[in-house]
Design a protein around this motif. Structure first.
Motif, PDB file in Angstrom:
ATOM      1  N   ARG A  46      -6.310   7.092   2.625  1.00 44.12           N
ATOM      2  CA  ARG A  46      -5.973   6.324   1.424  1.00 44.12           C
ATOM      3  C   ARG A  46      -4.791   6.964   0.691  1.00 44.12           C
ATOM      4  O   ARG A  46      -3.892   6.270   0.204  1.00 44.12           O
ATOM      5  N   TRP A 105      -1.475   6.223   2.364  1.00 40.64           N
ATOM      6  CA  TRP A 105      -1.040   4.852   2.048  1.00 40.64           C
ATOM      7  C   TRP A 105      -0.353   4.809   0.683  1.00 40.64           C
ATOM      8  O   TRP A 105       0.720   4.201   0.529  1.00 40.64           O
ATOM      9  N   THR A 106      -0.951   5.471  -0.301  1.00 37.50           N
ATOM     10  CA  THR A 106      -0.360   5.458  -1.646  1.00 37.50           C
ATOM     11  C   THR A 106       0.935   6.273  -1.696  1.00 37.50           C
ATOM     12  O   THR A 106       1.778   6.041  -2.566  1.00 37.50           O
ATOM     13  N   GLY A 157       3.198   6.091   0.538  1.00 34.60           N
ATOM     14  CA  GLY A 157       4.239   5.343   1.229  1.00 34.60           C
ATOM     15  C   GLY A 157       4.339   5.631   2.711  1.00 34.60           C
ATOM     16  O   GLY A 157       5.387   5.432   3.317  1.00 34.60           O
ATOM     17  N   ALA A 209       2.780   4.522   6.262  1.00 37.32           N
ATOM     18  CA  ALA A 209       1.996   3.417   6.834  1.00 37.32           C
ATOM     19  C   ALA A 209       1.882   3.560   8.346  1.00 37.32           C
ATOM     20  O   ALA A 209       2.785   4.080   9.010  1.00 37.32           O
ATOM     21  N   THR A 252      -4.517  -5.111   2.285  1.00 33.13           N
ATOM     22  CA  THR A 252      -4.223  -3.742   1.866  1.00 33.13           C
ATOM     23  C   THR A 252      -3.972  -3.595   0.376  1.00 33.13           C
ATOM     24  O   THR A 252      -4.079  -2.493  -0.172  1.00 33.13           O
ATOM     25  N   ASP A 253      -3.595  -4.687  -0.300  1.00 35.30           N
ATOM     26  CA  ASP A 253      -3.332  -4.561  -1.735  1.00 35.30           C
ATOM     27  C   ASP A 253      -4.202  -5.474  -2.580  1.00 35.30           C
ATOM     28  O   ASP A 253      -3.977  -5.636  -3.773  1.00 35.30           O
ATOM     29  N   LYS A 285       1.569  -7.440   7.289  1.00 37.82           N
ATOM     30  CA  LYS A 285       0.547  -6.787   6.472  1.00 37.82           C
ATOM     31  C   LYS A 285       0.883  -5.319   6.253  1.00 37.82           C
ATOM     32  O   LYS A 285       0.769  -4.791   5.138  1.00 37.82           O
ATOM     33  N   THR A 286       1.312  -4.646   7.323  1.00 35.86           N
ATOM     34  CA  THR A 286       1.608  -3.216   7.230  1.00 35.86           C
ATOM     35  C   THR A 286       2.796  -2.946   6.320  1.00 35.86           C
ATOM     36  O   THR A 286       2.826  -1.946   5.598  1.00 35.86           O
ATOM     37  N   ARG A 308       3.796  -4.843   3.808  1.00 40.79           N
ATOM     38  CA  ARG A 308       3.681  -5.484   2.491  1.00 40.79           C
ATOM     39  C   ARG A 308       3.838  -4.511   1.310  1.00 40.79           C
ATOM     40  O   ARG A 308       4.526  -4.835   0.341  1.00 40.79           O
ATOM     41  N   PRO A 309       3.279  -3.283   1.349  1.00 45.31           N
ATOM     42  CA  PRO A 309       3.439  -2.394   0.189  1.00 45.31           C
ATOM     43  C   PRO A 309       4.819  -1.728   0.098  1.00 45.31           C
ATOM     44  O   PRO A 309       5.067  -0.978  -0.833  1.00 45.31           O
ATOM     45  N   PRO A 340       6.383   0.600   2.482  1.00 44.87           N
ATOM     46  CA  PRO A 340       6.311   2.034   2.782  1.00 44.87           C
ATOM     47  C   PRO A 340       7.671   2.622   3.135  1.00 44.87           C
ATOM     48  O   PRO A 340       8.562   1.922   3.629  1.00 44.87           O
TER      49      PRO A 340
END
Length: 498
Positions: A322, A325-326, A328, A330, A354-355, A406-407, A409-410, A412
């Motif tokens: 986790r 992921w936060t 950055g 992935a 994921t978000d 999906k991977t 999306r945040p 990274p």
């Protein structure tokens, strides 16, 4: 007389026609390759011939007579399908899977010794050393494929339908499989073989049938078509160079991530490397070299220790999953169906997994979620008739595009792509390559773990080679050749990695 003759075959699912009048024959002792993009209808055609799906229209004849419907009837006639998706029981042993539903009996008892003996012989023929008594869940994915093949051969087929049998196999395992196919053909057996690896098609097939949008657009001897011609027929347009131009990188840029002496019990025994912004780094090695496990350990997906770990210049402890992921970092898994996607959920649930849901106050903002989904569908060219349908209904290529969306999306900074084009057609491969190159051009770091050396060489700035859980060398520039990578991977040339 052809062993199998298909005429005017049509098949629809709801309002979508998947097969549009297929005419096809397979001769005795022939290997026919079936190629096409994901969604072209290859698997549907195989499932109809194998009795798993009834035809909508048309006729199927086998050995000169009509082919009755149903799997049992097809197998009784000698037609056996090796599925693209494993049709195995993980909680049973390899031998129990090979003989599942056809258990050998000695009086009132199951002849386990005989089943295990024959399973060992079949697996040895396929070059697989998996113990017959081993529980399938404890074996490698490549062993699963070999058990699936042994199970099929145990049914004494006359026509073997093989749907992407090499997708999870290493190069040596593929060669052993091809040797078995040659022996099967020499004894009068016939094979219909699908693969996205066009070099394999040239290697093993007598003839090639090219499908596009549910129709056969060309049938020709394998020697009459180049790989480029096959690819062009598959996508229906001329293909430019498969690999995009490698984006420029700053070789003197400060590392984004540095790790020394990374270890993970049983798999990684000392990996050290640095990764910089804006570069695409390939990770090569034989099966069992620890490629996947190394980056799972680095990103908190398995227990690990490191002599030193630095992120953006700051020394710190290895992150948990986790936390990674936060931060950055992935990871795009090689197992999209088992670990990457919720197959029974729709596109929106998977994309936002994921978000979390997009909310407007205490309520989910359905309009905002629809906008995000449609943007992802457009950017990644995801083809889906029904956005709410379970993603298991999508082709493999479209599932992979959804997993990439999906991977990413945040947003990274570092993305590890583990076998990003496994089981993906050539058009979708090109799309994935462009995404990776685009990320690097934006200054992000991309790591590509791949069993295809041509992919690593064509896409990456440099390639790190692993062997027995250690980083043993790096190649770049003119030294980045298959021969050089193989020398490191085989332990023929070993240098201290810095």
């Amino acid at each position: 007389m052809a062993l199998l003759a298909v005429q005017g075959l049509r098949k629809s699912f709801e309002t979508t026609e998947v097969l549009k009048g297929i005419d096809l024959s397979v001769g005795r002792g022939e290997v026919l390759a079936l190629v096409g993009e994901n969604g072209a209808g290859k698997s549907t055609l195989m499932r109809v011939v194998g009795g798993y799906t009834p035809p909508g229209a048309g006729t199927l004849a086998f050995e000169g007579g009509p082919l009755p419907g149903g799997v049992d009837a097809a197998e009784a006639r000698g037609i056996v399908l090796v599925h693209q998706e494993f049709n195995l029981a993980p909680h049973l042993s390899a031998a129990e899977n090979v003989f599942l539903g056809r258990e050998r009996m000695r009086g009132p008892f199951i002849d386990r010794a005989g089943m295990e003996r024959d399973t060992r012989q079949a697996l040895t023929l396929l070059g697989c050393s998996a113990p017959p008594r081993a529980r399938l869940a404890d074996l490698a994915v490549s062993d699963w494929q070999m058990v699936e093949l042994a199970k099929a051969l145990n049914r004494r087929p006359k026509l073997l339908l093989m749907d992407e049998p090499t997708a999870v196999l290493s190069a040596p395992e593929c060669e052993r499989l091809f040797a078995c196919i040659e022996a099967f053909r020499a004894n009068g057996g016939s094979v219909v073989f699908t693969s996205h690896k066009l070099d394999e098609v040239k290697r093993i097939a007598d003839r090639v049938a090219v499908l596009r949008d549910g129709e056969i657009v060309r049938i020709a001897p394998a020697g009459a078509l180049t790989e480029h011609e096959m690819a062009t027929l598959m996508v229906g347009r001329p293909l430019s160079d498969l690999y995009p131009e490698k984006p420029g990188r700053l070789s003197d840029a400060a590392p984004l991530l540095e790790v020394e002496d990374l270890r993970s019990p049983g798999h990684v025994r000392g990996a050290s490397f640095a990764l910089r912004p804006g570069e695409i780094v390939g990770i090569a090695g034989l099966v069992g070299s620890g490629r996947t496990e190394c980056f799972e350990a680095l990103l908190g997906l398995r227990p690990a220790t490191a002599g030193r770990f630095r992120l953006r210049g700051a020394e710190r402890a290895l992150p948990g999953a986790r936390e990674a992921w936060t931060l950055g970092l992935a990871y795009l898994t090689e197992d999209r169906k088992g670990k990457g996607l919720l197959l029974d959920k729709g596109l929106r649930e998977n994309l936002l997994l994921t978000d979390g849901a997009l909310s407007g106050g205490p309520m989910i903002d359905d309009n905002a979620e629809r906008v995000v989904l449609e943007e992802a569908v457009a950017v990644f060219s995801i083809r889906a008739r029904d956005r709410g349908a379970p993603v298991r209904a999508l082709s493999g290529g479209n599932q992979q595009k959804l997993l990439v969306a999906k991977t990413l999306r945040p947003g990274p900074e570092l993305v590890v792509f583990d076998e990003p084009t496994r089981g993906v057609d050539i058009g979708s491969k090109q799309g994935v390559y462009r995404v990776i190159a685009g990320l690097a051009a934006q200054g992000r770091c991309c790591v590509v773990i791949s069993s295809e050396m041509a992919e690593l060489i064509g896409l990456c700035h440099r390639v790190i080679v692993m062997r027995r859980g250690r980083t043993v060398g790096e190649v770049a520039g003119e030294r980045m050749t298959e021969q050089e990578i193989v020398r490191f991977a085989m332990g023929l040339e070993e240098a201290a990695y810095v």
